[in-house]
Design an enzyme around this catalytic site. Sequence first.
Site, mmCIF file in Angstrom:
data_model
loop_
_atom_site.group_PDB
_atom_site.id
_atom_site.type_symbol
_atom_site.label_atom_id
_atom_site.label_comp_id
_atom_site.label_asym_id
_atom_site.label_seq_id
_atom_site.Cartn_x
_atom_site.Cartn_y
_atom_site.Cartn_z
ATOM 1 C CD GLU A 260 80.340 68.574 64.223
ATOM 2 O OE1 GLU A 260 80.583 69.833 63.966
ATOM 3 O OE2 GLU A 260 81.247 67.607 64.260
ATOM 4 N N GLY A 357 59.898 94.779 69.111
ATOM 5 C CA GLY A 357 60.214 95.995 69.264
ATOM 6 C C GLY A 357 61.562 96.251 70.057
#
Length: 395
Positions: A260, A357
Amino acid sequence: MTINVRPTGAATTIGRSSPFFEEEHDMLREQVRRFVDEEIKPHGEAWEAQGFVPREVLRRMGALGFFGIRYPEALGGSGLDTRGSVVLAEELGRSTFSGVAITALVHTDMASVHVFNAGSRHQQDNWMGRIIAGETICAVAVTEPDAGSDVKGIRTTARRTADGYVLNGAKMFITNGVHGDLYCVAAKTGNVGGGSKAVTMFLVEKGTPGFRVGRALDKHGWRSSDTAELVFEDCLVPHDAVLGDEGRGFYAIMKNFQNERIVIGAMAMGEAQAALDMTIAYVKTRKAFGQPLWDKQAIRQRLAMRAAEVEAGRQLVYSAAWRDARGEDVTREVSMLKAYCGELVNAVMYDCVQFHGGMGFMRESAIERMARDARVQAIGGGATEVMLEEVAKRL
């Protein structure tokens, strides 16, 4: 159905070869990447809005062989090893829709493995064909409100009676919990306050009286993955619903943790690479003060360093998968990569949002969604702090 791994030419088009992989892994990568481009990316936003992946998409993945990668050809699988799971996880991570990725990976590498590893002949005959085909979707129900990484701390009980086992308790944060069909449930069959030998795994079908979805959970990320609280109230399951032997559930869970965590690490590095690719393309075209952002030394050097770190994480995942496929004990390395990749993908996303940004803060931006999705990588499957303690024990 097995995966079609017929060569499509003299070489694959994936753009990277690795000594850790064989030709069949490269062809699998190419097929998964094509599926991501053609069938996930065009529809992922709609699945984010509805909160789950449509069942027909999961059946399509089953038909293509993606759900049988690790299972024997006799069951309809492809018989590949850990590296096959890594390829699937990395490419699904690159899709930029991590909710879709985790929906599939919980089914393939975190839940159905319990049926294959510990299931009786009857259980396997009854379920594995449908699991591999994507007709039956699996969930694993271990985590509880008060027990996450501490599996021994679960409180759900299973009391043995003449008619079967009666389950009582609740599970939390269960992926595929709302729309799944078959649940691998951990419960205490011994002393509720006891240790590892008190835990047993059970197969519970949706619709079993006394078992219900308590509520669908509203998550920060992984929005296209359904997640649920599950409730068991005098839920009676037959004696043959036990997965493996009574009292061996803890060991079954621990056995699969390595696989996993490798898969989650691979998924995280796929996400990080996709974010870097997206951001590099953006800063090469986005201008500030008359120049592309790429021309700013600080920005391109930060991205270059992140690219180096992602490559290091990817190679750590590849190496661990290769060694695991050889039967080596990779507990230390897997704990390292789970901690490293989980933290790194978040650091990469932080920089990528920064370099986008204001657009990076907008919900219409893929990078905003990816940053939300990445946060859980340092939590699920073993929190960073737990993983570092595992590493420290082995130093």
